[in-house]
Structures are given as structure tokens and as C-alpha cells.
Write a protein that holds these residues in place. Structure first.
Motif, PDB file in Angstrom:
ATOM      1  N   LEU A  29       0.836  -1.197   0.000  1.00  0.00           N
ATOM      2  CA  LEU A  29       0.000   0.000   0.000  1.00  0.00           C
ATOM      3  C   LEU A  29       0.874   1.251   0.000  1.00  0.00           C
ATOM      4  O   LEU A  29       2.038   1.209   0.390  1.00  0.00           O
ATOM      5  N   PRO A  30       0.294   2.374  -0.414  1.00  0.00           N
ATOM      6  CA  PRO A  30       1.054   3.635  -0.394  1.00  0.00           C
ATOM      7  C   PRO A  30       1.479   3.983   1.033  1.00  0.00           C
ATOM      8  O   PRO A  30       0.856   3.570   2.009  1.00  0.00           O
ATOM      9  N   ALA A  49      -6.972   4.851   9.707  1.00  0.00           N
ATOM     10  CA  ALA A  49      -7.477   4.025   8.593  1.00  0.00           C
ATOM     11  C   ALA A  49      -6.714   2.708   8.542  1.00  0.00           C
ATOM     12  O   ALA A  49      -7.321   1.629   8.410  1.00  0.00           O
ATOM     13  N   TYR A  50      -5.391   2.775   8.664  1.00  0.00           N
ATOM     14  CA  TYR A  50      -4.581   1.559   8.647  1.00  0.00           C
ATOM     15  C   TYR A  50      -4.889   0.693   9.867  1.00  0.00           C
ATOM     16  O   TYR A  50      -4.931  -0.533   9.767  1.00  0.00           O
ATOM     17  N   ALA A  51      -5.132   1.299  11.025  1.00  0.00           N
ATOM     18  CA  ALA A  51      -5.483   0.533  12.222  1.00  0.00           C
ATOM     19  C   ALA A  51      -6.816  -0.193  12.013  1.00  0.00           C
ATOM     20  O   ALA A  51      -6.965  -1.361  12.402  1.00  0.00           O
ATOM     21  N   ARG A  57      -8.272  -7.323   9.419  1.00  0.00           N
ATOM     22  CA  ARG A  57      -7.362  -8.300   8.804  1.00  0.00           C
ATOM     23  C   ARG A  57      -7.213  -8.114   7.297  1.00  0.00           C
ATOM     24  O   ARG A  57      -6.827  -9.021   6.582  1.00  0.00           O
ATOM     25  N   VAL A  58      -7.518  -6.913   6.806  1.00  0.00           N
ATOM     26  CA  VAL A  58      -7.378  -6.608   5.379  1.00  0.00           C
ATOM     27  C   VAL A  58      -5.909  -6.396   5.033  1.00  0.00           C
ATOM     28  O   VAL A  58      -5.468  -6.741   3.935  1.00  0.00           O
ATOM     29  N   ILE A  59      -5.151  -5.852   5.981  1.00  0.00           N
ATOM     30  CA  ILE A  59      -3.732  -5.547   5.749  1.00  0.00           C
ATOM     31  C   ILE A  59      -2.877  -6.131   6.863  1.00  0.00           C
ATOM     32  O   ILE A  59      -3.385  -6.522   7.912  1.00  0.00           O
ATOM     33  N   VAL A  69      -1.365  -5.958   1.526  1.00  0.00           N
ATOM     34  CA  VAL A  69      -2.712  -6.513   1.463  1.00  0.00           C
ATOM     35  C   VAL A  69      -2.661  -7.999   1.834  1.00  0.00           C
ATOM     36  O   VAL A  69      -1.842  -8.745   1.299  1.00  0.00           O
ATOM     37  N   ASN A  70      -3.533  -8.408   2.747  1.00  0.00           N
ATOM     38  CA  ASN A  70      -3.676  -9.821   3.090  1.00  0.00           C
ATOM     39  C   ASN A  70      -4.515 -10.531   2.038  1.00  0.00           C
ATOM     40  O   ASN A  70      -5.278  -9.895   1.298  1.00  0.00           O
ATOM     41  N   ASP A  71      -4.424 -11.831   2.037  1.00  0.00           N
ATOM     42  CA  ASP A  71      -5.264 -12.656   1.172  1.00  0.00           C
ATOM     43  C   ASP A  71      -6.722 -12.419   1.568  1.00  0.00           C
ATOM     44  O   ASP A  71      -7.074 -12.569   2.746  1.00  0.00           O
TER      45      ASP A  71
END
Length: 79
Positions: A29-30, A49-51, A57-59, A69-71
Motif C-alpha cells: 500500500l502507499p 485508517a490503517y489501524a 485483517r485486510v492488511i 494486502v492480506n489474502d
């Protein structure tokens, strides 16, 4: 109608990009600075946003390497 907070909007945009396969599993991700500039928000807003994405569990964050990025199989459910 209440306005959606910026951190929620950023997280939703990332989720939409993963669902549409614009962002693939393992994609980096950026940086926070890049997202700050793109969205015109503070450092803390991007951190929130990242938290949120991490809690969903998206990232995943890798110290010194970035945010990835997670699966989707780990977190995405069928509608």
C-alpha cells in the motif's frame, strides 16, 4: 444523515480496491505520507485508517518494509 469520517472513507476505498482486484494480495500500500497527500488528511487520520484495516485483517504491517494486502480469504465474506 451523518458524514463518514475520513479514516473510514480511506479504509473503505482500500477494501473496494481489494474487492475489485485493483489491489492484489501481497500488494504494498502507499505510504502514510502519500495517502495524506492524496486524501488531504492528517498523519493520524491515515494511521487510524490503517489501524481499522489491520483490525479487519485486510492488511498487515511489516516493520521497516511497509503495509501489505492480506489474502482476501482471511477476511472477505460473500455478500
Amino acid at each position: 444523515m451523518r458524514e463518514v469520517p475520513d479514516y473510514w472513507r480511506i479504509a473503505d476505498d482500500v477494501i473496494a480496491d481489494v474487492r475489485s482486484e485493483k489491489l492484489k494480495p501481497g500488494a504494498k500500500l502507499p505510504s502514510i505520507a502519500d495517502l495524506r497527500e492524496t486524501y488531504g488528511v492528517s498523519h493520524g487520520t491515515v494511521q487510524m485508517a490503517y489501524a481499522r484495516l489491520e483490525a479487519l485483517r485486510v492488511i498487515r504491517r511489516q516493520q521497516g518494509k511497509g503495509v501489505f494486502v492480506n489474502d482476501p480469504a482471511l477476511w472477505m465474506r460473500e455478500p
